[in-house]
Write an enzyme that holds these catalytic residues in place. Structure first.
Site, PDB file in Angstrom:
ATOM      1  N   ARG A  40       0.825  -1.217   0.000  1.00 15.10           N
ATOM      2  CA  ARG A  40       0.000   0.000   0.000  1.00 15.10           C
ATOM      3  C   ARG A  40       0.856   1.262   0.000  1.00 15.10           C
ATOM      4  O   ARG A  40       0.458   2.284  -0.551  1.00 15.10           O
ATOM      5  CB  ARG A  40      -0.954  -0.010   1.200  1.00 15.10           C
ATOM      6  CG  ARG A  40      -2.102  -0.980   1.006  1.00 15.10           C
ATOM      7  CD  ARG A  40      -3.014  -1.027   2.192  1.00 15.10           C
ATOM      8  NE  ARG A  40      -4.162  -1.890   1.922  1.00 15.10           N
ATOM      9  CZ  ARG A  40      -5.009  -2.314   2.839  1.00 15.10           C
ATOM     10  NH1 ARG A  40      -4.859  -1.947   4.090  1.00 15.10           N
ATOM     11  NH2 ARG A  40      -6.021  -3.092   2.517  1.00 15.10           N
ATOM     12  N   LYS A 226     -21.115 -14.915   2.281  1.00 15.04           N
ATOM     13  CA  LYS A 226     -22.518 -14.564   2.523  1.00 15.04           C
ATOM     14  C   LYS A 226     -23.227 -13.938   1.327  1.00 15.04           C
ATOM     15  O   LYS A 226     -22.699 -13.037   0.690  1.00 15.04           O
ATOM     16  CB  LYS A 226     -22.598 -13.603   3.708  1.00 15.04           C
ATOM     17  CG  LYS A 226     -22.172 -14.248   5.020  1.00 15.04           C
ATOM     18  CD  LYS A 226     -22.277 -13.257   6.163  1.00 15.04           C
ATOM     19  CE  LYS A 226     -21.934 -13.930   7.494  1.00 15.04           C
ATOM     20  NZ  LYS A 226     -22.023 -12.978   8.613  1.00 15.04           N
ATOM     21  N   GLY A 379      -9.608  -7.465  -1.472  1.00 15.83           N
ATOM     22  CA  GLY A 379      -9.948  -8.403  -0.395  1.00 15.83           C
ATOM     23  C   GLY A 379      -9.352  -9.787  -0.563  1.00 15.83           C
ATOM     24  O   GLY A 379      -8.204  -9.949  -0.981  1.00 15.83           O
ATOM     25  N   GLY A 402     -13.517  -3.353   0.402  1.00 20.26           N
ATOM     26  CA  GLY A 402     -14.847  -2.795   0.668  1.00 20.26           C
ATOM     27  C   GLY A 402     -15.261  -1.766  -0.366  1.00 20.26           C
ATOM     28  O   GLY A 402     -16.411  -1.722  -0.803  1.00 20.26           O
TER      29      GLY A 402
END
Length: 422
Positions: A40, A226, A379, A402
Site C-alpha cells: 500500500r 454470505k 480483499g 470494501g
C-alpha cells in the site's frame, strides 16, 4: 455517479501545500511493529513522486487500524470483549495507541523515496501545524494516525477544517477508504479544491470502464461466504453482465433455496427468497447465472478434515461444503475462457486450507490464461491471486476490498463524489 474526475495532472501543484490522503493501513508484526507488507505504501509512490517532482510540499495522512481515540470508549470495548475493567489502566490504553502510530510508515516511506519524511506527533495539534507551516516545496511530512482524532470517523467538520487549513489543495489517493465519509476522506473537500491521485484515477478508469462500457461478454465471478453481503452486487451486475458465476459459502444458500440438501454448510436461511429472486431475475434478463453442480465437502471445518465430492444439493448431515467440485471447476473455467471482461470478487472455497483451495486456484489459473480484461476486486480474491503467483497476469487488482464491492454495487463512494469533475 460521474467517475470522470480531475486528477493531479489537471491542476497546478507547483509551490502549493498539498494534503494527500493515502491508504497506509499496512499489516505489521504485533510484537515489533515492523511492516510485514508495504504494497500500500508502494502503491502511493507514483502520486507522491509526481507531487514532489512538480514542486509541491506534501502533507500525507492516513488511518491505521481501529484505535479507540478516547480512554472511556477503549475501556467499554475491552470490557465487552470480557477483559477485567480493573486491569484496564490509562497506561495500557496509551500503549494500544502506540502500537498504531504511523512512525514505521514514515521510516519506510523515507527509504522508498530516498529522502527524509518528517513525522508529526499529532494530526491537527501544535506539532503538525508547525511542521506544515515550515514545509517547503519538494519536502514531505506525514501526519499521525487520523483515527487518533475522535472526529475522524464521524466526519467532524471542525476536524476537517483544521486539516484543510494546513494546505491549498486536497489529493485523494486512498481507494481502500473512499467508501467511508470520514473527515480525511471526504470532509476536507468542503474546504479545499479536491482531485484524485493516480491510484484512484486507475481504479475509476478500469473498474468504472468495465461497469459502464465493458468488452463483452462480461463475466462476473462472485464468491465469499454470505449472500447478504453480495446481494447488492448481484442485483447491480444482473443489469450489465452476460454471465454471473456463484461460488464460495453463499452458493449453499442458493442451493438450499432450490430445495437442495446442504448439511452443515454455511447457510443464510433468511436470504433464500432473495436467492430465488436473483435466479428468476437472471432468467428474465437472459443473464446466465451459473451455480455449482458439485461440491467438495468435509466432516469438519478443518484443514485436515476428511473430504469427498458430492453433487450439489446432496450434502449429508454432519458434512459441510468447503469448495466447488471438479465438474463445477470445468464449467466455470469454460465460462471465462472466451470472456471479454472478467470481474472477480470473492474466493470459491476456503482457500486458506490447501485441500479446499483447488476451486480458487483453478479460477485464478483460468483468468491468467484468458485474453480477457481481468479485474480482481480486492480483499480475499486479491490475496488469493497474489498468494498463488498469478498477480502479474491480471489486468488490474483493486487496492480496496470494501470500496471495490460498493463500486460494483453501484453505490456512491463519498471519497470520490467529493472530487472535482472534469
Amino acid at each position: 455517479m460521474d467517475y470522470n474526475k480531475k486528477t493531479v495532472t489537471d491542476v497546478d501543484v507547483r509551490g502549493k501545500k498539498v494534503l494527500l490522503r493515502c491508504d497506509f493501513n499496512v499489516p505489521q508484526d504485533k510484537k515489533t511493529n515492523e511492516i510485514t507488507d508495504d504494497k500500500r505504501i508502494r502503491a502511493a509512490m507514483p502520486t507522491i513522486q509526481y507531487l514532489l517532482d512538480n514542486g509541491a510540499a506534501v502533507i500525507a495522512c492516513s488511518h491505521l487500524g481501529k484505535p479507540e481515540p478516547t480512554y472511556d470508549k477503549w475501556v467499554k470495548k475491552q470490557t465487552e470483549k470480557g477483559k477485567d475493567p480493573a486491569e484496564l489502566t490509562e497506561e495500557k490504553w496509551k500503549k494500544s495507541l502506540d502500537k498504531l502510530t504511523l512512525a514505521p510508515v514514515a521510516a519506510r516511506l523515507s527509504e522508498l523515496l530516498g529522502k527524509p519524511v518528517q513525522m508529526a506527533a499529532d494530526v491537527v495539534g501544535s506539532d503538525a501545524m508547525a511542521k506544515a507551516a515550515a514545509l517547503k516545496p519538494g519536502e514531505i511530512m506525514l501526519l499521525e494516525n487520523t483515527r487518533f482524532e475522535k472526529g475522524e470517523t464521524k466526519n467532524d467538520p471542525e476536524l476537517a477544517r483544521k486539516m484543510a487549513s494546513m494546505a491549498e489543495l486536497y489529493v485523494s489517493d486512498a481507494f481502500g477508504a473512499v467508501h467511508r465519509a470520514h473527515a480525511s476522506t471526504a470532509g476536507v473537500a468542503d474546504y479545499l479544491p479536491a482531485v484524485s491521485g493516480f491510484l484512484i484515477q486507475k481504479e475509476l478508469e478500469i473498474i468504472g470502464g468495465a461497469m459502464a462500457n465493458p468488452k463483452r461478454p462480461l463475466v462476473a465471478i462472485l464468491g465469499g461466504s454470505k449472500v447478504s453481503s453480495k446481494i447488492g452486487v448481484i442485483n447491480n451486475l444482473l443489469e450489465i453482465a452476460d454471465t454471473i458465476i456463484i461460488g464460495g459459502g453463499m452458493a449453499y444458500t442458493f442451493s438450499a433455496a432450490q430445495g437442495g440438501a446442504v448439511g452443515d454448510s454455511l447457510l443464510e436461511a433468511d436470504w433464500k427468497d432473495y436467492a430465488n429472486d436473483m435466479v428468476k431475475k437472471a432468467a428474465d434478463k437472459g443473464v446466465k447465472l451459473l451455480l455449482p453442480v458439485d461440491t467438495v465437502i468435509a466432516d469438519a471445518f478443518d484443514a485436515n478434515a476428511n473430504s469427498k465430492v458430492v453433487k450439489a444439493g446432496e450434502i449429508p448431515d454432519g458434512w459441510q461444503g468447503l469448495d466447488i467440485g471438479p465438474e463445477t471447476v470445468k464449467l466455470y473455467c469454460q465460462a471465462v475462457a472466451d470472456a471479454g471482461t472478467v470481474i472477480w470478487n470473492g474466493p470459491m472455497g476456503v482457500f486458506e486450507f490447501p485441500a479446499f483451495a483447488k476451486g480458487t486456484e483453478a479460477m485464478a489459473e483460468a483468468l491468467s490464461k484468458t485474453a480477457a480484461i481481468t479485474i480482481i476486486g480486492g480483499g480475499d480474491s486479491a490475496a488469493a491471486v497474489q498468494q498463488l503467483g498469478f498477480a502479474d497476469k491480471m489486468t488490474h487488482i483493486s487496492t480496496g476490498g470494501g470500496a471495490s464491492l460498493e463500486f460494483l454495487e453501484g453505490k456512491e463512494l463519498p471519497g470520490v463524489a467529493c472530487l472535482m469533475n472534469k
